[in-house]
Design a protein around this motif. Sequence first.
Motif, PDB file in Angstrom:
ATOM      1  N   THR A  40      40.366  33.384  36.054  1.00  0.00           N
ATOM      2  CA  THR A  40      40.401  33.663  37.493  1.00  0.00           C
ATOM      3  C   THR A  40      41.352  34.805  37.808  1.00  0.00           C
ATOM      4  O   THR A  40      41.022  35.733  38.559  1.00  0.00           O
ATOM      5  CB  THR A  40      40.837  32.406  38.271  1.00  0.00           C
ATOM      6  N   ASP A  41      42.540  34.753  37.217  1.00  0.00           N
ATOM      7  CA  ASP A  41      43.545  35.786  37.469  1.00  0.00           C
ATOM      8  C   ASP A  41      43.137  37.123  36.860  1.00  0.00           C
ATOM      9  O   ASP A  41      43.318  38.184  37.476  1.00  0.00           O
ATOM     10  CB  ASP A  41      44.899  35.349  36.906  1.00  0.00           C
ATOM     11  N   LEU A  42      42.593  37.082  35.650  1.00  0.00           N
ATOM     12  CA  LEU A  42      42.166  38.317  34.995  1.00  0.00           C
ATOM     13  C   LEU A  42      41.047  38.998  35.781  1.00  0.00           C
ATOM     14  O   LEU A  42      41.039  40.222  35.941  1.00  0.00           O
ATOM     15  CB  LEU A  42      41.695  38.015  33.572  1.00  0.00           C
ATOM     16  N   GLY A  43      40.106  38.197  36.272  1.00  0.00           N
ATOM     17  CA  GLY A  43      39.018  38.763  37.066  1.00  0.00           C
ATOM     18  C   GLY A  43      39.522  39.381  38.356  1.00  0.00           C
ATOM     19  O   GLY A  43      39.094  40.474  38.748  1.00  0.00           O
ATOM     20  N   ILE A  91      40.322  58.179  34.028  1.00  0.00           N
ATOM     21  CA  ILE A  91      39.994  57.344  32.876  1.00  0.00           C
ATOM     22  C   ILE A  91      41.273  56.888  32.175  1.00  0.00           C
ATOM     23  O   ILE A  91      41.378  55.738  31.724  1.00  0.00           O
ATOM     24  CB  ILE A  91      39.085  58.111  31.890  1.00  0.00           C
ATOM     25  N   ARG A  92      42.245  57.773  32.098  1.00  0.00           N
ATOM     26  CA  ARG A  92      43.526  57.393  31.494  1.00  0.00           C
ATOM     27  C   ARG A  92      44.229  56.327  32.319  1.00  0.00           C
ATOM     28  O   ARG A  92      44.798  55.373  31.780  1.00  0.00           O
ATOM     29  CB  ARG A  92      44.408  58.632  31.348  1.00  0.00           C
ATOM     30  N   MET A  93      44.192  56.486  33.638  1.00  0.00           N
ATOM     31  CA  MET A  93      44.795  55.476  34.505  1.00  0.00           C
ATOM     32  C   MET A  93      44.039  54.155  34.394  1.00  0.00           C
ATOM     33  O   MET A  93      44.639  53.075  34.434  1.00  0.00           O
ATOM     34  CB  MET A  93      44.793  55.971  35.953  1.00  0.00           C
ATOM     35  N   PHE A  94      42.731  54.234  34.225  1.00  0.00           N
ATOM     36  CA  PHE A  94      41.912  53.037  34.036  1.00  0.00           C
ATOM     37  C   PHE A  94      42.386  52.255  32.810  1.00  0.00           C
ATOM     38  O   PHE A  94      42.553  51.023  32.860  1.00  0.00           O
ATOM     39  CB  PHE A  94      40.447  53.449  33.887  1.00  0.00           C
ATOM     40  N   LYS A  95      42.654  52.955  31.721  1.00  0.00           N
ATOM     41  CA  LYS A  95      43.107  52.294  30.498  1.00  0.00           C
ATOM     42  C   LYS A  95      44.490  51.679  30.682  1.00  0.00           C
ATOM     43  O   LYS A  95      44.772  50.589  30.173  1.00  0.00           O
ATOM     44  CB  LYS A  95      43.112  53.295  29.342  1.00  0.00           C
ATOM     45  N   VAL A  96      45.353  52.382  31.419  1.00  0.00           N
ATOM     46  CA  VAL A  96      46.698  51.855  31.682  1.00  0.00           C
ATOM     47  C   VAL A  96      46.615  50.578  32.511  1.00  0.00           C
ATOM     48  O   VAL A  96      47.285  49.574  32.212  1.00  0.00           O
ATOM     49  CB  VAL A  96      47.560  52.909  32.409  1.00  0.00           C
ATOM     50  N   LEU A  97      45.793  50.599  33.548  1.00  0.00           N
ATOM     51  CA  LEU A  97      45.661  49.429  34.414  1.00  0.00           C
ATOM     52  C   LEU A  97      45.086  48.238  33.650  1.00  0.00           C
ATOM     53  O   LEU A  97      45.548  47.102  33.808  1.00  0.00           O
ATOM     54  CB  LEU A  97      44.767  49.767  35.614  1.00  0.00           C
ATOM     55  N   MET A  98      44.087  48.488  32.815  1.00  0.00           N
ATOM     56  CA  MET A  98      43.487  47.404  32.041  1.00  0.00           C
ATOM     57  C   MET A  98      44.470  46.853  31.009  1.00  0.00           C
ATOM     58  O   MET A  98      44.501  45.651  30.733  1.00  0.00           O
ATOM     59  CB  MET A  98      42.217  47.899  31.333  1.00  0.00           C
ATOM     60  N   HIS A  99      45.298  47.742  30.459  1.00  0.00           N
ATOM     61  CA  HIS A  99      46.279  47.318  29.454  1.00  0.00           C
ATOM     62  C   HIS A  99      47.377  46.451  30.074  1.00  0.00           C
ATOM     63  O   HIS A  99      47.944  45.579  29.401  1.00  0.00           O
ATOM     64  CB  HIS A  99      46.906  48.546  28.791  1.00  0.00           C
ATOM     65  N   ASN A 100      47.657  46.678  31.346  1.00  0.00           N
ATOM     66  CA  ASN A 100      48.761  45.979  32.010  1.00  0.00           C
ATOM     67  C   ASN A 100      48.326  44.744  32.794  1.00  0.00           C
ATOM     68  O   ASN A 100      49.105  44.227  33.604  1.00  0.00           O
ATOM     69  CB  ASN A 100      49.492  46.945  32.952  1.00  0.00           C
ATOM     70  N   LEU A 101      47.120  44.274  32.571  1.00  0.00           N
ATOM     71  CA  LEU A 101      46.701  43.026  33.209  1.00  0.00           C
ATOM     72  C   LEU A 101      47.583  41.884  32.713  1.00  0.00           C
ATOM     73  O   LEU A 101      47.820  41.743  31.515  1.00  0.00           O
ATOM     74  CB  LEU A 101      45.230  42.731  32.889  1.00  0.00           C
ATOM     75  N   ARG A 102      48.058  41.062  33.635  1.00  0.00           N
ATOM     76  CA  ARG A 102      49.022  40.022  33.268  1.00  0.00           C
ATOM     77  C   ARG A 102      48.457  38.608  33.343  1.00  0.00           C
ATOM     78  O   ARG A 102      49.110  37.652  32.923  1.00  0.00           O
ATOM     79  CB  ARG A 102      50.247  40.118  34.187  1.00  0.00           C
ATOM     80  N   GLY A 103      47.285  38.462  33.898  1.00  0.00           N
ATOM     81  CA  GLY A 103      46.723  37.123  34.071  1.00  0.00           C
ATOM     82  C   GLY A 103      46.475  36.411  32.752  1.00  0.00           C
ATOM     83  O   GLY A 103      46.111  37.031  31.756  1.00  0.00           O
ATOM     84  N   GLN A 104      46.665  35.107  32.768  1.00  0.00           N
ATOM     85  CA  GLN A 104      46.415  34.281  31.591  1.00  0.00           C
ATOM     86  C   GLN A 104      45.105  33.507  31.722  1.00  0.00           C
ATOM     87  O   GLN A 104      44.486  33.153  30.725  1.00  0.00           O
ATOM     88  CB  GLN A 104      47.576  33.293  31.394  1.00  0.00           C
ATOM     89  N   MET A 105      44.700  33.259  32.954  1.00  0.00           N
ATOM     90  CA  MET A 105      43.470  32.523  33.219  1.00  0.00           C
ATOM     91  C   MET A 105      42.367  33.510  33.608  1.00  0.00           C
ATOM     92  O   MET A 105      42.633  34.612  34.089  1.00  0.00           O
ATOM     93  CB  MET A 105      43.692  31.515  34.352  1.00  0.00           C
TER      94      MET A 105
END
Length: 203
Positions: free
Chosen positions: A152-155, A136-150
């Motif tokens: 499509t990229d975020l998905g 769960i902690r890694m899940f939060k880290v991965l979601m926090h580090n999403l870099r997409g601006q669009m």
Amino acid sequence: MIRAADCGGGVVFEPQIKSSIRFCDWMAQVMGHVARAWYCGWTPRIGTELSREYISPGLVQNLRQLDESASALAKTLIEARQVATALSRKSSFLKSDKLMNIDDRFELRALGQKLLDIDTFIDRFGIDSKALLPFIRMFKVLMHNLRGQMLTDLGKESAESYNQLAQGVGILRDWIKHTLDLAKPVAVKGACVISISRGKELV
């Protein structure tokens, strides 16, 4: 003891007095395996350094309970990956993330809300099971580090993150299965017995 090359190499120190493996130590081995799978690209065989004599009834009970939660989390992550993929695919057909018809907007909003609901549900696994808290902690880290601006990229990035977590939980479940199988009673091989009457004949 020197560890075999196909098991990672290095030196393994074995205690002279054997005692049952604690659940926290078992989890440490699992998370080490997960970390190598995520960041090294190479993993040893499941449970290479785990012996049957170290498995206690208490550990077996804990693993059976954990398997139920891990199974539910794995299914939730797969569902989240599917929704994130659908969000990315749907938004890829749009010319703009801001200008779209009402139907497309409602569909994207519904997918986004469903993903938020799933994320909230994923958070609860860390509360209900401390053993799943690292995921769960890694899940939060991965979601926090999403870099997409669009969208499509975020998905797409979200789907990749869910897939990575699902892979990690899959390794956890493989360890659980291996350990529980290892703890099953083993039939004792029959000894070669010579009857007394036959023994007299041989004398």
